[in-house]
Design an enzyme around this catalytic site. Structure first.
Site, mmCIF file in Angstrom:
data_model
loop_
_atom_site.group_PDB
_atom_site.id
_atom_site.type_symbol
_atom_site.label_atom_id
_atom_site.label_comp_id
_atom_site.label_asym_id
_atom_site.label_seq_id
_atom_site.Cartn_x
_atom_site.Cartn_y
_atom_site.Cartn_z
ATOM 1 N N TYR A 135 0.825 -1.215 0.000
ATOM 2 C CA TYR A 135 0.000 0.000 0.000
ATOM 3 C C TYR A 135 0.861 1.268 0.000
ATOM 4 O O TYR A 135 0.431 2.324 -0.458
ATOM 5 C CB TYR A 135 -0.917 0.037 1.228
ATOM 6 C CG TYR A 135 -2.013 -0.998 1.218
ATOM 7 C CD1 TYR A 135 -2.214 -1.838 0.133
ATOM 8 C CD2 TYR A 135 -2.877 -1.135 2.296
ATOM 9 C CE1 TYR A 135 -3.210 -2.786 0.123
ATOM 10 C CE2 TYR A 135 -3.886 -2.081 2.291
ATOM 11 C CZ TYR A 135 -4.040 -2.910 1.197
ATOM 12 O OH TYR A 135 -5.034 -3.847 1.201
ATOM 13 N N LYS A 190 3.376 -15.313 2.375
ATOM 14 C CA LYS A 190 3.360 -16.031 1.096
ATOM 15 C C LYS A 190 4.818 -16.278 0.729
ATOM 16 O O LYS A 190 5.295 -15.869 -0.354
ATOM 17 C CB LYS A 190 2.605 -15.174 0.060
ATOM 18 C CG LYS A 190 2.306 -15.865 -1.259
ATOM 19 C CD LYS A 190 1.267 -16.947 -1.170
ATOM 20 C CE LYS A 190 1.089 -17.643 -2.513
ATOM 21 N NZ LYS A 190 0.379 -18.924 -2.423
ATOM 22 N N ASP A 222 -3.056 -18.124 1.364
ATOM 23 C CA ASP A 222 -4.185 -18.792 0.705
ATOM 24 C C ASP A 222 -4.756 -19.878 1.610
ATOM 25 O O ASP A 222 -5.972 -20.033 1.740
ATOM 26 C CB ASP A 222 -3.778 -19.352 -0.671
ATOM 27 C CG ASP A 222 -2.375 -19.942 -0.697
ATOM 28 O OD1 ASP A 222 -1.652 -19.818 0.306
ATOM 29 O OD2 ASP A 222 -2.007 -20.539 -1.721
ATOM 30 N N ASP A 246 -5.651 -6.920 5.621
ATOM 31 C CA ASP A 246 -6.841 -6.193 5.173
ATOM 32 C C ASP A 246 -7.919 -7.196 4.742
ATOM 33 O O ASP A 246 -9.086 -7.123 5.142
ATOM 34 C CB ASP A 246 -6.436 -5.303 3.985
ATOM 35 C CG ASP A 246 -7.471 -4.256 3.658
ATOM 36 O OD1 ASP A 246 -8.525 -4.241 4.312
ATOM 37 O OD2 ASP A 246 -7.232 -3.465 2.724
ATOM 38 N N ASP A 250 -11.430 -8.790 7.140
ATOM 39 C CA ASP A 250 -12.821 -8.670 6.694
ATOM 40 C C ASP A 250 -13.475 -10.041 6.602
ATOM 41 O O ASP A 250 -14.663 -10.201 6.905
ATOM 42 C CB ASP A 250 -12.904 -7.973 5.333
ATOM 43 C CG ASP A 250 -13.113 -6.475 5.485
ATOM 44 O OD1 ASP A 250 -12.685 -5.937 6.530
ATOM 45 O OD2 ASP A 250 -13.691 -5.840 4.581
#
Ligand code: NAD
Length: 356
Positions: A135, A190, A222, A246, A250
Site C-alpha cells: 500500500y 506467502k 491462501d 486487510d 474482513d
C-alpha cells in the site's frame, strides 16, 4: 485524560454518540473534545483532515473515530476524499499495529453465515501491520511497460516491501498480545513466492525465540483464508502484513455475525491509539437511527484497556454488551425471530443501563 472524538460521516455521528454516552456513564476523568473529519471536515474546512483536527488527535491520549466516506464525495480529487483522513491519521501518528478481535458471542451464533459448531465461542485476534507493504511501497504508478510480453503497453505497478525493523516491531506486538491470551501466534505470509514474505518469516522465527512461552506457527495466506472458514477456532493470534491483513480481517468479520459487532484498535509504539469500528460509514442507512453501535462501544472499551490502562472499566463495558445481547436487544443487522428490535440510540441506552 484527553480523548479526541472524531465522528466523521454517514452513521459515524450516530454510533459515536452512543459510545460517548457509555463513556460518560462510567464517570471517568475523561476530557472529550469533538472535531470534524472526513467529508464532514471537507464541507466545513475544505480538507478531510484539517490541521485543527490533526493537532487535536496528536495532543490527545487516544482517538475515538466513527467512520468516513460518502458517495457524494466520489468525484473529488483522491487527496481530498474522506478516506484520506484515516490514512493520514495512521501515517501522521505512526499507528502501525492494528488489532481486530473477532468474537462470536453465543447469542449471535445464528447470525453468522457459518454453522454454529464452527463459529460458536470463536475468539481470535488479528494483528495487522498498518504502515508498510504494497500500500505504501514505492515506486508505484502507471507507465508504458519497459519489457516483457506486452512491452510498450500501459501497465500498473506497485512495490511490496517490508524492512526488518518494521517486521520486528509488529512481531513483538503480536507475541506480547498472545501472552495475554492462549499463547499461540500464527504468522501468515506467502513466503513460497514472495521475497518480502521470506524476510517476514525469517524475522518472525527469530523474534519468537524471545517468547519461548508462545507457540509460533506459519501459514501461507491462501491456506489461512481457507482455514479461517474451515476451522477458525484453531487460531488464537494471527499476525500478518498490511495487504493480507486487510483481506483476512474482513473475512473474519463475517464469522462473527455482523460487521456491526467488530471493534478495532490501531496503536503506535507507546500504545497511543485510534479506536474505530471495523465497518465504514454505511451511507445506505445513515440518519435512520438503525445502525448497530456495538462495534463502536466495544472500540471505546479497547481504548480504555490499551491506551488508558483502565482494564476494569473496559471489562464493565464488554460485560454490559454481553448482557444486552443476553437480554435479547438487537439492532436490525443482528435481529432474529423472537428478539427485541431496538434503534441505535435505544441500544446505547440499554448498554448504559446494563453497566449498573
Ligand atoms: P460499509 O461498512 O460502510 O457498509 C457495508 C454494509 O454493511 C452496508 O450494507 C451497511 O449498511 C452495513 N453496515 C455497516 N456498518 C453497519 C452497522 N454499524 N450497523 C448495521 N449495518 C452496518 O462499507 P461500504 O458500503 O463499502 O462503504 C461505505 C463508505 O464507507 C465508503 O465511502 C467507504 O470508503 C467508507 N469506509 C470507511 C472506512 C473507515 O472510515 N475506516 C472503512 C471502510 C469503508
Amino acid at each position: 485524560m484527553k480523548i479526541a472524538v472524531l465522528p466523521g460521516d454517514g452513521i459515524g455521528p450516530e454510533i459515536v454518540a452512543q459510545a460517548v454516552k457509555v463513556l460518560e456513564a462510567l464517570k471517568l476523568p475523561l476530557e472529550m473534545e469533538t472535531a470534524p473529519v472526513g467529508g464532514a471536515a471537507y464541507d466545513v474546512a475544505g480538507h478531510p483532515l484539517p490541521p485543527a483536527t490533526l493537532d487535536l488527535a496528536k495532543a490527545a491520549d487516544a482517538i475515538l473515530f466513527g467512520a468516513v466516506g460518502d458517495w457524494k464525495y466520489d468525484t473529488l480529487a483522491r487527496e481530498l476524499r474522506p478516506e484520506q483522513a484515516i490514512l493520514g491519521l495512521r501515517k501522521h501518528l505512526s499507528l502501525f499495529a492494528n488489532f481486530r478481535p473477532a468474537i462470536c458471542y453465543k447469542e449471535l451464533t445464528a447470525a453468522s453465515s457459518l454453522k454454529p459448531e464452527i463459529v460458536g465461542g470463536l475468539d481470535i485476534l488479528i494483528v495487522r501491520e498498518l504502515n508498510g507493504d504494497i500500500y505504501f511501497g514505492s515506486p508505484k504508478g502507471i507507465r508504458n511497460s519497459p519489457d516483457g510480453l506486452f512491452t510498450g503497453a500501459r501497465e500498473g505497478f506497485d512495490t511490496m516491501r517490508y524492512s526488518e525493523p518494521e517486521i520486528e516491531r509488529i512481531a513483538h506486538v503480536a507475541f506480547a498480545a498472545a501472552r495475554k491470551r492462549n499463547r499461540k501466534v500464527c504468522s501468515v505470509d506467502k513466503s513460497n513466492v514472495l521475497e518480502t514474505s521470506q524476510l517476514w518469516r525469517e524475522v518472525m522465527t527469530r523474534i519468537a525465540k524471545e517468547y519461548s512461552d508462545v507457540e509460533l506457527s506459519h501459514m501461507y495466506v491462501d491456506n489461512a483464508a481457507m482455514q479461517l472458514v474451515r476451522a477458525p477456532k484453531s487460531f488464537d493470534v494471527i499476525v500478518t502484513g498490511n495487504l493480507f491483513g486487510d483481506i483476512l480481517s474482513d473475512e473474519a468479520a463475517m464469522l462473527t455475525g455482523s460487521i456491526g459487532m467488530l471493534p478495532s484498535a490501531s496503536l503506535d509504539k507507546n500504545n497511543k491509539g485510534l479506536y474505530e469500528p471495523s465497518h465504514g460509514s454505511a451511507p445506505d442507512i445513515a440518519g435512520k437511527n438503525i445502525a448497530n453501535p456495538l462495534a463502536t462501544i466495544l472500540s471505546a472499551a479497547m481504548m480504555l484497556r490499551f491506551s488508558l490502562n483502565l482494564a476494569n472499566e473496559a471489562e464493565r463495558i464488554e460485560k454490559a454488551v454481553q448482557t444486552v445481547l443476553a437480554q435479547g436487544y438487537r439492532t436490525a443487522d443482528i435481529d432474529t425471530a423472537g428478539m427485541k428490535r431496538v434503534s441505535t440510540s435505544e441500544m446505547g441506552d440499554a448498554v448504559v443501563a446494563a453497566l449498573s
